[in-house]
Design an enzyme around this catalytic site. Structure first.
Site, short mmCIF file in Angstrom:
data_model
loop_
_atom_site.label_atom_id
_atom_site.label_comp_id
_atom_site.label_asym_id
_atom_site.label_seq_id
_atom_site.Cartn_x
_atom_site.Cartn_y
_atom_site.Cartn_z
N ASN A 103 0.81 -1.23 0.00
CA ASN A 103 0.00 0.00 0.00
C ASN A 103 0.84 1.28 0.00
OD1 ASN A 103 -2.52 1.66 0.91
ND2 ASN A 103 -1.03 1.96 2.57
N HIS A 104 2.10 1.22 0.49
CA HIS A 104 2.87 2.45 0.69
C HIS A 104 3.18 3.15 -0.64
CE1 HIS A 104 5.93 -0.57 -0.28
NE2 HIS A 104 6.58 0.44 -0.82
N SER A 154 -4.38 2.74 -8.41
CA SER A 154 -5.14 3.98 -8.57
C SER A 154 -5.73 4.04 -9.97
CB SER A 154 -4.15 5.14 -8.37
OG SER A 154 -4.64 6.34 -8.91
N TYR A 167 4.17 9.36 -10.74
CA TYR A 167 3.30 8.50 -9.92
C TYR A 167 2.54 7.52 -10.80
CZ TYR A 167 -0.85 7.43 -7.03
OH TYR A 167 -1.87 6.79 -6.37
N SER A 168 1.96 8.05 -11.88
CA SER A 168 1.17 7.24 -12.79
C SER A 168 2.02 6.12 -13.40
CB SER A 168 0.61 8.17 -13.87
OG SER A 168 -0.20 7.46 -14.74
N ALA A 169 3.26 6.45 -13.75
CA ALA A 169 4.15 5.44 -14.34
C ALA A 169 4.35 4.26 -13.38
CB ALA A 169 5.50 6.07 -14.67
N LYS A 171 2.33 3.24 -11.05
CA LYS A 171 1.09 2.47 -10.87
C LYS A 171 0.79 1.61 -12.10
CE LYS A 171 -0.09 3.82 -6.68
NZ LYS A 171 0.01 2.88 -5.55
N THR A 204 -11.48 13.16 2.51
CA THR A 204 -11.74 13.02 3.94
C THR A 204 -13.22 13.20 4.26
OG1 THR A 204 -11.03 15.30 4.06
CG2 THR A 204 -9.48 13.65 4.84
N1 LIG Z 1 -5.39 9.09 -1.26
C1 LIG Z 1 -5.92 8.98 -2.49
O1 LIG Z 1 -6.71 9.81 -2.95
C2 LIG Z 1 -5.55 7.80 -3.33
C3 LIG Z 1 -4.67 6.82 -2.89
N2 LIG Z 1 -4.39 5.73 -3.69
C4 LIG Z 1 -3.44 4.71 -3.25
O2 LIG Z 1 -3.77 4.27 -1.93
C5 LIG Z 1 -2.57 3.93 -1.22
C6 LIG Z 1 -2.53 4.67 0.10
O3 LIG Z 1 -2.61 6.06 -0.17
P1 LIG Z 1 -2.75 7.13 1.03
O4 LIG Z 1 -3.51 6.52 2.15
O5 LIG Z 1 -3.23 8.39 0.42
O6 LIG Z 1 -1.21 7.29 1.41
P2 LIG Z 1 -0.53 8.16 2.59
O7 LIG Z 1 0.33 9.18 1.93
O8 LIG Z 1 -1.52 8.60 3.59
O9 LIG Z 1 0.40 7.06 3.29
C7 LIG Z 1 1.57 6.61 2.69
C8 LIG Z 1 2.25 5.62 3.63
O10 LIG Z 1 3.48 5.18 3.05
C9 LIG Z 1 4.56 5.44 3.97
N3 LIG Z 1 5.76 5.82 3.20
C10 LIG Z 1 5.99 6.98 2.54
N4 LIG Z 1 7.20 6.96 1.96
C11 LIG Z 1 7.76 5.75 2.26
C12 LIG Z 1 9.01 5.13 1.95
N5 LIG Z 1 9.97 5.74 1.25
N6 LIG Z 1 9.25 3.88 2.42
C13 LIG Z 1 8.30 3.26 3.17
N7 LIG Z 1 7.09 3.79 3.50
C14 LIG Z 1 6.83 5.02 3.04
C15 LIG Z 1 4.03 6.57 4.86
O11 LIG Z 1 4.61 6.60 6.14
P3 LIG Z 1 6.04 7.29 6.42
O12 LIG Z 1 6.02 8.63 5.75
O13 LIG Z 1 6.14 7.32 7.91
O14 LIG Z 1 7.03 6.34 5.83
C16 LIG Z 1 2.57 6.20 5.00
O15 LIG Z 1 2.41 5.22 5.99
C17 LIG Z 1 -1.41 4.28 -2.16
O16 LIG Z 1 -0.95 3.12 -2.81
C18 LIG Z 1 -2.03 5.25 -3.15
O17 LIG Z 1 -1.39 5.22 -4.40
C19 LIG Z 1 -4.96 5.58 -4.91
C20 LIG Z 1 -5.83 6.52 -5.39
C21 LIG Z 1 -6.18 7.70 -4.65
C1 LIG Z 2 -9.06 12.75 -10.06
C2 LIG Z 2 -8.83 11.25 -10.06
C3 LIG Z 2 -10.13 10.48 -9.70
C4 LIG Z 2 -11.34 10.67 -10.54
C5 LIG Z 2 -12.49 10.05 -9.75
O1 LIG Z 2 -12.49 8.91 -9.41
N1 LIG Z 2 -13.50 10.86 -9.44
C6 LIG Z 2 -14.68 10.41 -8.75
C7 LIG Z 2 -14.51 10.56 -7.25
S1 LIG Z 2 -15.93 10.02 -6.38
O2 LIG Z 2 -15.84 8.59 -6.16
O3 LIG Z 2 -15.85 10.73 -5.12
O4 LIG Z 2 -17.13 10.37 -7.13
C8 LIG Z 2 -7.85 10.76 -9.01
C9 LIG Z 2 -7.61 9.25 -9.21
C10 LIG Z 2 -6.29 8.98 -8.51
C11 LIG Z 2 -5.90 10.30 -7.91
C12 LIG Z 2 -4.42 10.56 -7.56
C13 LIG Z 2 -3.86 9.48 -6.73
O5 LIG Z 2 -3.98 8.32 -7.06
C14 LIG Z 2 -2.98 9.79 -5.53
C15 LIG Z 2 -2.69 11.23 -5.15
C16 LIG Z 2 -3.55 11.49 -3.91
C17 LIG Z 2 -3.33 12.92 -3.37
O6 LIG Z 2 -4.11 13.09 -2.21
C18 LIG Z 2 -3.75 13.92 -4.47
C19 LIG Z 2 -2.90 13.69 -5.71
C20 LIG Z 2 -2.98 12.26 -6.27
C21 LIG Z 2 -1.89 12.17 -7.35
C22 LIG Z 2 -4.37 11.95 -6.86
C23 LIG Z 2 -4.83 12.99 -7.87
C24 LIG Z 2 -6.28 12.70 -8.30
C25 LIG Z 2 -6.43 11.33 -8.93
C26 LIG Z 2 -5.72 11.29 -10.28
#
Ligand SMILES: NC(=O)C1=CN([C@@H]2O[C@H](COP(=O)(O)OP(=O)(O)OC[C@H]3O[C@@H](n4cnc5c(N)ncnc54)[C@H](OP(=O)(O)O)[C@@H]3O)[C@@H](O)[C@H]2O)C=CC1
Ligand SMILES: C[C@H](CCC(=O)NCCS(=O)(=O)O)[C@H]1CC[C@H]2[C@@H]3C(=O)C[C@@H]4C[C@H](O)CC[C@]4(C)[C@H]3CC[C@]12C
Length: 265
Positions: A103-104, A154, A167-169, A171, A204
């Site tokens: 997940n990280h 994602s 990031y996209s690359a 994923k 959130t």
């Molecule tokens: N939030 C979103 O809108 C979206 C999230 N996702 C995916 O969901 C997953 C979780 O996302 P989200 O909850 O937002 O992530 P967060 O940024 O909240 O959490 C990231 C976690 O990874 C850890 N981390 C960061 N850098 C490193 C590193 N170098 N080595 C080890 N651990 C590291 C962080 O802890 P620490 O800094 O202490 O290491 C933290 O626990 C990801 O895979 C993300 O791509 C997909 C689509 C949308």
């Molecule tokens: C904008 C993209 C999602 C489009 C979508 O699903 N809209 C409907 C939302 S709904 O369910 O509420 O109706 C985003 C898809 C993935 C995002 C990116 C990501 O994966 C991680 C990062 C998270 C960070 O908090 C913001 C930047 C991100 C790169 C984030 C950007 C928006 C997405 C591309």
């Protein structure tokens, strides 16, 4: 603890309760990477409620200890100071394992691609190569338990979104590696499931809360689904359009992209 009680309503649905009962029979041993914040943290709370033995990783000890404090009545091992920025150190796993949740993610920027190849390389190490290394380390145990690998990805790993090039690359790379590996498992009769989770923007607020998203990921892994889409309609429908009208989807994404709103997260 209070935070586990707060998470309780999200388990109230029928499938949540059914999963919880099913899970307790199996008493799963699970690793969640990047569990100090966000979706990973919420997965740790859900798994603890289900009675799993969990091992959580991240770099920042203080944040992990905070999570651990909320999990204190459950069996949880923290591995702080784990950074995936360099090539994976020795395997952190010993004993048995039923589910590996990868997940990280490392920090990246949210703007036009700046040509920094070093950043792409570093991000590939953290977001992709470390997933490969963890999988290789865990595979003997997962084969033994006929367990599961869950890869959190994602929408940006399925479709080209602007402003997220590095990031996209990383994923897209996950999809290629794990989809190909799934095929090989099938050909070699390796009974280890691989679930790729395609998440939209997790906010959130009430629309796509991280608590609900975390539960959907665990459910998908436990049910050995090929892919999880969260939220289903807003991720699956664009992907159906992509396969028939890619230019039209690209146009829609550019038109609907609310960069100011996203930059706030
Ligand atoms: N939030 C979103 O809108 C979206 C999230 N996702 C995916 O969901 C997953 C979780 O996302 P989200 O909850 O937002 O992530 P967060 O940024 O909240 O959490 C990231 C976690 O990874 C850890 N981390 C960061 N850098 C490193 C590193 N170098 N080595 C080890 N651990 C590291 C962080 O802890 P620490 O800094 O202490 O290491 C933290 O626990 C990801 O895979 C993300 O791509 C997909 C689509 C949308
Ligand atoms: C904008 C993209 C999602 C489009 C979508 O699903 N809209 C409907 C939302 S709904 O369910 O509420 O109706 C985003 C898809 C993935 C995002 C990116 C990501 O994966 C991680 C990062 C998270 C960070 O908090 C913001 C930047 C991100 C790169 C984030 C950007 C928006 C997405 C591309």
């Amino acid at each position: 603890s209070s935070s586990l009680e707060v998470a309780a309503p999200s388990l109230a649905g029928f499938t949540g309760v059914a999963l919880l009962l099913f899970w307790e029979q199996l008493w799963k041993r699970v690793i969640v990477t990047g569990a100090s914040t966000g979706i990973g943290e919420q997965m740790a709370y859900h798994l603890a409620r289900m009675g799993s033995h969990i091992l959580v990783t991240a770099r920042t000890e203080a944040k992990l200890q905070k999570v651990n404090g909320k999990l204190s009545t459950h069996t949880c091992t923290c591995i702080p100071a784990i950074s995936y920025s360099t090539l994976m150190p020795a395997p952190l796993i010993s004993g048995g394992l039923d589910m590996l949740i990868l997940n990280h993610i490392g920090k990246s920027y949210f703007s036009y691609f700046d040509g920094d190849v070093g950043h792409v390389q570093k991000l590939l190490q953290i977001n992709f190569l470390s997933y490969v290394a963890m999988t290789v380390s865990a595979l003997p145990m997962l084969k033994e338990s006929e367990g599961s690998i869950v890869v959190v990805s994602s929408m940006a790993g399925k479709v080209g979104f602007p402003l997220t090039v590095p990031y996209s690359a990383t994923k897209f790379a996950l999809d290629g590696f794990f989809s190909s590996l799934r095929q090989e498992f099938s050909m070699q009769s390796v009974n280890v499931s691989i679930t790729l989770c395609v998440l939209g923007f997790i906010n959130t607020g009430k629309i796509s809360p991280k608590e609900e998203c975390a539960l959907e990921i665990i459910k998908g892994g436990a049910l050995r689904q090929r892919e999880v889409y969260y939220r289903y309609a807003s991720t699956k429908i664009p992907l159906l359009i992509r396969d028939w009208a890619a230019d039209f989807l690209d146009y829609l994404i550019r038109k609907c992209y609310n960069t100011e709103n996203l930059k706030k997260n």
